[in-house]
Write a protein that holds these residues in place. Structure first.
Motif, PDB file in Angstrom:
ATOM      1  N   ASP A 210       0.352  -0.934   0.807  1.00  0.00           N
ATOM      2  CA  ASP A 210      -0.279  -1.212  -0.490  1.00  0.00           C
ATOM      3  C   ASP A 210      -1.802  -1.127  -0.400  1.00  0.00           C
ATOM      4  O   ASP A 210      -2.453  -0.524  -1.263  1.00  0.00           O
ATOM      5  CB  ASP A 210       0.119  -2.606  -0.984  1.00  0.00           C
ATOM      6  CG  ASP A 210       1.594  -2.707  -1.321  1.00  0.00           C
ATOM      7  OD1 ASP A 210       2.240  -1.662  -1.496  1.00  0.00           O
ATOM      8  OD2 ASP A 210       2.100  -3.835  -1.408  1.00  0.00           O
TER       9      ASP A 210
ATOM     10  N   ARG B 201       8.259  -0.456  -5.178  1.00  0.00           N
ATOM     11  CA  ARG B 201       7.677   0.484  -4.225  1.00  0.00           C
ATOM     12  C   ARG B 201       8.500   0.633  -2.938  1.00  0.00           C
ATOM     13  O   ARG B 201       7.984   1.072  -1.919  1.00  0.00           O
ATOM     14  CB  ARG B 201       6.252   0.033  -3.879  1.00  0.00           C
ATOM     15  CG  ARG B 201       5.296   0.215  -5.035  1.00  0.00           C
ATOM     16  CD  ARG B 201       3.927  -0.384  -4.759  1.00  0.00           C
ATOM     17  NE  ARG B 201       3.350  -0.016  -3.483  1.00  0.00           N
ATOM     18  CZ  ARG B 201       2.768   1.160  -3.223  1.00  0.00           C
ATOM     19  NH1 ARG B 201       2.701   2.089  -4.155  1.00  0.00           N
ATOM     20  NH2 ARG B 201       2.254   1.391  -2.028  1.00  0.00           N
TER      21      ARG B 201
ATOM     22  N   ARG C 137      -2.177  -7.642  -7.330  1.00  0.00           N
ATOM     23  CA  ARG C 137      -0.904  -7.121  -6.831  1.00  0.00           C
ATOM     24  C   ARG C 137       0.110  -8.269  -6.802  1.00  0.00           C
ATOM     25  O   ARG C 137      -0.216  -9.375  -6.367  1.00  0.00           O
ATOM     26  CB  ARG C 137      -1.105  -6.572  -5.422  1.00  0.00           C
ATOM     27  CG  ARG C 137       0.162  -6.153  -4.700  1.00  0.00           C
ATOM     28  CD  ARG C 137      -0.111  -5.939  -3.213  1.00  0.00           C
ATOM     29  NE  ARG C 137      -1.263  -5.089  -2.998  1.00  0.00           N
ATOM     30  CZ  ARG C 137      -1.968  -5.060  -1.875  1.00  0.00           C
ATOM     31  NH1 ARG C 137      -1.661  -5.861  -0.855  1.00  0.00           N
ATOM     32  NH2 ARG C 137      -3.001  -4.268  -1.752  1.00  0.00           N
TER      33      ARG C 137
ATOM     34  N   GLN D  99      -3.942   1.649  -2.449  1.00  0.00           N
ATOM     35  CA  GLN D  99      -4.887   1.187  -3.462  1.00  0.00           C
ATOM     36  C   GLN D  99      -6.348   1.354  -3.023  1.00  0.00           C
ATOM     37  O   GLN D  99      -7.252   0.937  -3.738  1.00  0.00           O
ATOM     38  CB  GLN D  99      -4.620  -0.282  -3.792  1.00  0.00           C
ATOM     39  CG  GLN D  99      -3.300  -0.519  -4.527  1.00  0.00           C
ATOM     40  CD  GLN D  99      -3.176  -1.951  -5.027  1.00  0.00           C
ATOM     41  OE1 GLN D  99      -3.093  -2.887  -4.248  1.00  0.00           O
ATOM     42  NE2 GLN D  99      -3.165  -2.099  -6.337  1.00  0.00           N
TER      43      GLN D  99
ATOM     44  N   GLN E 244       5.387  -4.976  -5.757  1.00  0.00           N
ATOM     45  CA  GLN E 244       5.989  -4.477  -4.522  1.00  0.00           C
ATOM     46  C   GLN E 244       7.446  -4.071  -4.677  1.00  0.00           C
ATOM     47  O   GLN E 244       7.887  -3.098  -4.046  1.00  0.00           O
ATOM     48  CB  GLN E 244       5.835  -5.522  -3.417  1.00  0.00           C
ATOM     49  CG  GLN E 244       4.413  -5.653  -2.903  1.00  0.00           C
ATOM     50  CD  GLN E 244       4.297  -6.608  -1.742  1.00  0.00           C
ATOM     51  OE1 GLN E 244       5.069  -7.553  -1.615  1.00  0.00           O
ATOM     52  NE2 GLN E 244       3.311  -6.387  -0.890  1.00  0.00           N
TER      53      GLN E 244
ATOM     54  N   GLU F 208       3.033  -9.663  -4.906  1.00  0.00           N
ATOM     55  CA  GLU F 208       3.705  -9.484  -3.613  1.00  0.00           C
ATOM     56  C   GLU F 208       5.074 -10.170  -3.642  1.00  0.00           C
ATOM     57  O   GLU F 208       5.245 -11.301  -3.183  1.00  0.00           O
ATOM     58  CB  GLU F 208       2.825 -10.016  -2.486  1.00  0.00           C
ATOM     59  CG  GLU F 208       1.577  -9.158  -2.297  1.00  0.00           C
ATOM     60  CD  GLU F 208       0.875  -9.371  -0.969  1.00  0.00           C
ATOM     61  OE1 GLU F 208       1.072 -10.436  -0.343  1.00  0.00           O
ATOM     62  OE2 GLU F 208       0.111  -8.468  -0.562  1.00  0.00           O
TER      63      GLU F 208
ATOM     64  N   LEU G  27       0.067  -3.733  -9.476  1.00  0.00           N
ATOM     65  CA  LEU G  27       1.012  -3.148  -8.526  1.00  0.00           C
ATOM     66  C   LEU G  27       2.069  -4.200  -8.184  1.00  0.00           C
ATOM     67  O   LEU G  27       1.725  -5.352  -7.879  1.00  0.00           O
ATOM     68  CB  LEU G  27       0.291  -2.689  -7.268  1.00  0.00           C
ATOM     69  CG  LEU G  27       1.111  -1.926  -6.223  1.00  0.00           C
ATOM     70  CD1 LEU G  27       0.251  -0.889  -5.518  1.00  0.00           C
ATOM     71  CD2 LEU G  27       1.705  -2.884  -5.191  1.00  0.00           C
TER      72      LEU G  27
END
Length: 307
Positions: free
Chosen positions: A187, A83, A45, A191, A80, A47, A78
């Motif tokens: 998150d 999102r 991910r 996930q 951030q 961040e 992913l």
């Protein structure tokens, strides 16, 4: 897919404020091996929720470095900053539950009127009942006096009284950016993260995250906090302490040093590729061998300066 792999989902979540350094590598290796040792999934991910400090080009550099070190992830990345609507949805849910309020206090005002807690000044809810407009103000979470406890797989039993030790904490900053504590909880929930392996510099954040998980009816992962790697001056390796970037040219040497920092068996020189070395390390991974404590001085190799 094995039964273990359906039960274990871990993640590595770097912030693209600088290139990967040795401390980041140790955290990545720990989370990777903990997942692979049981046939689990390892997600990555980015961040970058604090977009004022993060650079998109560094995210791509970090991903390329992970691959060069044999740290290959499962699934999609992913990010951030893609999102924010999801974080707002969660914030709206907390507001519906009457667990949030707007706060106009500046950092200086809080520092001048608060006692120091374990993570800075403890905010005592000055704005709790003011019913301020959310526009232009920070949004805080109301915390109750209940004690939050969890069993860290390395650091042992941890307990925190949020009202006393932290106070009402920020979920959305006055500049409109969402806070790390909210983003990471959403998150991890989305996930389906079952295990969190990261540095002990985040140990004191865990109670806040568990509190948010409880408020949003999200599952609580198991936590494992490894000692953060420090330089010879006792400073955590970071961009601020001028930690040098790791080089793929030194991948095998750096991986061996990372394993030593984690108390693990180090494969011999017969393993000439990072992928082979990590596969061997996963087969002998022992959580009980990880040193207990919040910090450890990193060994220096060709990829690290004696800073």
């Amino acid at each position: 897919m094995t039964e273990a792999s359906t039960q274990y989902i871990g993640r590595f979540a770097p912030s693209p404020t600088g290139p990967l350094h040795f401390g980041s590598l140790v955290a990545a290796v720990a989370s990777f091996l903990d997942a692979r040792a049981v046939g689990g999934q390892w997600l990555v991910r980015i961040e970058d929720v604090d977009s004022t400090r993060c650079k998109p080009e560094l995210a791509q550099e970090i991903l390329a470095t992970l691959q060069a070190f044999g740290l290959v992830w499962n699934g999609d990345i992913l990010v951030q900053t893609q999102r924010t609507s999801r974080y707002q949805q969660a914030l709206d849910r907390l507001a519906t539950l009457q667990l949030t309020y707007a706060c106009s206090c500046s950092r200086r005002e809080i520092a001048d009127s608060s006692l120091l807690g374990i993570d800075g000044p403890v905010y005592r809810g000055v704005c709790r009942d003011k019913k301020l407009d959310t526009a232009g103000n920070a949004i805080r979470l109301r915390v109750a006096p209940a004690e939050i406890c969890f069993d860290d797989r390395v650091q042992g039993r941890q307990c925190q009284q949020l009202e006393r030790d932290i106070g009402d904490f920020v979920l959305k900053r006055r500049d409109g950016l969402f806070a790390y504590q909210l983003a990471v909880v959403i998150d991890d929930g989305d996930q389906n993260i079952t295990h969190v392996v990261r540095g002990a510099d985040l140990l004191d954040s865990t109670a806040r995250q568990i509190y948010l998980q409880q408020a949003l009816a999200l599952p609580e992962p198991r936590y494992l906090h490894i000692p953060v790697i420090t330089n010879s001056a006792g400073q955590k390796l970071s961009k601020q302490t001028l930690a040098p970037a790791i080089s793929a040219n030194d991948a095998c040497a750096l991986l061996r040093d990372a394993l030593r920092c984690l108390g693990q068996a180090v494969p011999d020189d017969g393993f000439i590729t990072p992928t082979a070395m990590l596969a061997s390390a996963a087969s002998t991974w022992k959580v009980e061998a990880i040193p207990r404590g919040r910090a450890a001085t990193g060994r220096h190799t060709a990829g690290m300066d004696e800073s």
